[in-house]
Scaffold this motif. Structure first.
Motif, PDB file in Angstrom:
ATOM      1  N   UNK A   1      45.223  48.208 -45.919  1.00 46.96           N
ATOM      2  CA  UNK A   1      45.188  49.534 -46.572  1.00 46.96           C
ATOM      3  C   UNK A   1      44.428  50.168 -45.200  1.00 46.96           C
ATOM      4  N   UNK A   2      44.439  51.677 -45.528  1.00 43.94           N
ATOM      5  CA  UNK A   2      43.754  52.420 -44.447  1.00 43.94           C
ATOM      6  C   UNK A   2      42.333  52.140 -44.273  1.00 43.94           C
ATOM      7  N   UNK A   3      41.554  51.725 -45.474  1.00 41.09           N
ATOM      8  CA  UNK A   3      39.984  51.308 -45.357  1.00 41.09           C
ATOM      9  C   UNK A   3      39.854  50.076 -44.624  1.00 41.09           C
ATOM     10  N   UNK A   4      40.958  49.281 -44.439  1.00 39.53           N
ATOM     11  CA  UNK A   4      40.771  47.958 -43.499  1.00 39.53           C
ATOM     12  C   UNK A   4      40.662  48.124 -42.104  1.00 39.53           C
ATOM     13  N   UNK A   5      40.721  49.470 -41.593  1.00 39.47           N
ATOM     14  CA  UNK A   5      40.771  49.646 -40.283  1.00 39.47           C
ATOM     15  C   UNK A   5      39.348  49.581 -39.775  1.00 39.47           C
ATOM     16  N   UNK A   6      39.338  48.934 -38.724  1.00 38.04           N
ATOM     17  CA  UNK A   6      37.915  48.367 -38.032  1.00 38.04           C
ATOM     18  C   UNK A   6      38.333  47.540 -36.877  1.00 38.04           C
ATOM     19  N   UNK A   7      37.112  47.488 -36.163  1.00 35.88           N
ATOM     20  CA  UNK A   7      37.164  46.321 -35.041  1.00 35.88           C
ATOM     21  C   UNK A   7      36.920  45.063 -35.910  1.00 35.88           C
ATOM     22  N   UNK A   8      37.769  44.035 -35.655  1.00 31.31           N
ATOM     23  CA  UNK A   8      37.507  42.745 -36.341  1.00 31.31           C
ATOM     24  C   UNK A   8      36.893  41.673 -35.226  1.00 31.31           C
ATOM     25  N   UNK A   9      35.931  40.931 -35.694  1.00 30.35           N
ATOM     26  CA  UNK A   9      35.231  40.029 -34.736  1.00 30.35           C
ATOM     27  C   UNK A   9      35.286  38.568 -35.434  1.00 30.35           C
ATOM     28  N   UNK A  10      35.250  37.659 -34.487  1.00 26.95           N
ATOM     29  CA  UNK A  10      35.096  36.140 -34.940  1.00 26.95           C
ATOM     30  C   UNK A  10      33.893  35.889 -34.674  1.00 26.95           C
ATOM     31  N   UNK A  11      33.270  34.949 -35.581  1.00 20.12           N
ATOM     32  CA  UNK A  11      31.891  34.586 -35.371  1.00 20.12           C
ATOM     33  C   UNK A  11      31.904  32.936 -35.563  1.00 20.12           C
ATOM     34  N   UNK A  12      30.827  32.252 -34.972  1.00 24.67           N
ATOM     35  CA  UNK A  12      30.859  30.900 -35.379  1.00 24.67           C
ATOM     36  C   UNK A  12      29.329  30.709 -35.253  1.00 24.67           C
ATOM     37  N   UNK A  13      28.988  29.260 -35.738  1.00 21.41           N
ATOM     38  CA  UNK A  13      27.792  28.674 -35.636  1.00 21.41           C
ATOM     39  C   UNK A  13      27.602  27.314 -35.891  1.00 21.41           C
ATOM     40  N   UNK A  14      26.781  26.496 -35.177  1.00 20.81           N
ATOM     41  CA  UNK A  14      26.418  25.143 -35.554  1.00 20.81           C
ATOM     42  C   UNK A  14      25.580  24.746 -36.277  1.00 20.81           C
ATOM     43  N   UNK A  15      25.195  23.703 -36.718  1.00 22.38           N
ATOM     44  CA  UNK A  15      24.081  23.339 -37.769  1.00 22.38           C
ATOM     45  C   UNK A  15      24.296  23.617 -39.149  1.00 22.38           C
ATOM     46  N   UNK A  16      23.314  23.634 -39.921  1.00 16.77           N
ATOM     47  CA  UNK A  16      23.275  23.795 -41.575  1.00 16.77           C
ATOM     48  C   UNK A  16      24.163  24.960 -41.886  1.00 16.77           C
ATOM     49  N   UNK A  17      24.790  25.050 -42.777  1.00 14.68           N
ATOM     50  CA  UNK A  17      25.407  26.234 -43.226  1.00 14.68           C
ATOM     51  C   UNK A  17      25.410  26.376 -44.748  1.00 14.68           C
ATOM     52  N   UNK A  18      24.944  27.406 -45.233  1.00 16.84           N
ATOM     53  CA  UNK A  18      24.772  27.413 -46.784  1.00 16.84           C
ATOM     54  C   UNK A  18      25.876  28.609 -47.017  1.00 16.84           C
ATOM     55  N   UNK A  19      26.805  28.440 -48.215  1.00 22.54           N
ATOM     56  CA  UNK A  19      27.665  29.298 -48.528  1.00 22.54           C
ATOM     57  C   UNK A  19      26.961  30.784 -48.889  1.00 22.54           C
ATOM     58  N   UNK A  20      25.656  30.577 -49.321  1.00 18.87           N
ATOM     59  CA  UNK A  20      25.277  31.917 -49.793  1.00 18.87           C
ATOM     60  C   UNK A  20      24.873  33.048 -48.701  1.00 18.87           C
ATOM     61  N   UNK A  21      24.891  32.475 -47.319  1.00 22.31           N
ATOM     62  CA  UNK A  21      24.423  33.602 -46.566  1.00 22.31           C
ATOM     63  C   UNK A  21      25.638  33.372 -45.343  1.00 22.31           C
ATOM     64  N   UNK A  22      26.693  32.853 -45.493  1.00 19.29           N
ATOM     65  CA  UNK A  22      27.753  32.838 -44.749  1.00 19.29           C
ATOM     66  C   UNK A  22      28.316  34.271 -44.260  1.00 19.29           C
ATOM     67  N   UNK A  23      28.402  34.879 -45.015  1.00 21.35           N
ATOM     68  CA  UNK A  23      28.997  36.287 -44.771  1.00 21.35           C
ATOM     69  C   UNK A  23      28.145  37.472 -44.043  1.00 21.35           C
ATOM     70  N   UNK A  24      26.924  37.008 -43.780  1.00 21.01           N
ATOM     71  CA  UNK A  24      25.720  37.618 -43.093  1.00 21.01           C
ATOM     72  C   UNK A  24      25.886  37.485 -41.678  1.00 21.01           C
TER      73      UNK A  24
END
Length: 126
Positions: free
Chosen positions: A86-109
């Motif tokens: 959709x036109x509202x999907x227009x953006x710069x898209x970034x990939x990100x990564x982390x190591x260590x403990x990951x909690x689903x509650x904050x993985x989109x932060x």
């Protein structure tokens, strides 16, 4: 120096599809979680999809049922298949990564990630 390199961005018409890829360079150590974010002009960076260690992908409501994130664990490579764009999907898209403990509650932060790519532009025209 560890880096993430995105590719696959471009321009499409509404309803079209694109697939983004993210490949790490500089290290072979596995990441615990990888994610896609996007940032439109004048807006804050927002989480699109994240894959935690358990493999249960998390999606932003705005892309559910349209985007599919996947990860090749052997290659530490992340993908984002984007359908019905959709036109509202227009953006710069970034990939990100982390190591260590990951909690689903904050993985989109965005603040929870240590490694970022340079971004790839996705433009959707109506």
């Amino acid at each position: 120096q560890e880096q993430l390199v995105e590719s696959g961005g471009g321009s499409v018409q509404a309803g079209g599809s694109l697939t983004l890829s993210c490949v790490p360079s500089g290290s072979t150590a596995s990441f615990s979680s990888m994610a896609w974010f996007r940032q439109a002009p004048g807006k804050q960076r927002e989480g699109v999809a994240a894959i935690p260690p358990n493999g249960r992908t998390i999606y932003a409501d705005s892309v559910k049922a349209r985007f599919i994130a996947s990860k090749d664990n052997a290659e530490n490579t992340l993908y984002l298949q984007m359908n019905n764009l959709r036109p509202e999907d227009t953006a710069v898209y970034y990939c990100a990564a982390r190591r260590g403990v990951s909690l689903s509650s904050w993985l989109l932060l965005p603040g929870k990630y240590d490694y970022w790519g340079q971004g790839t532009q996705v433009t959707v025209s109506s």
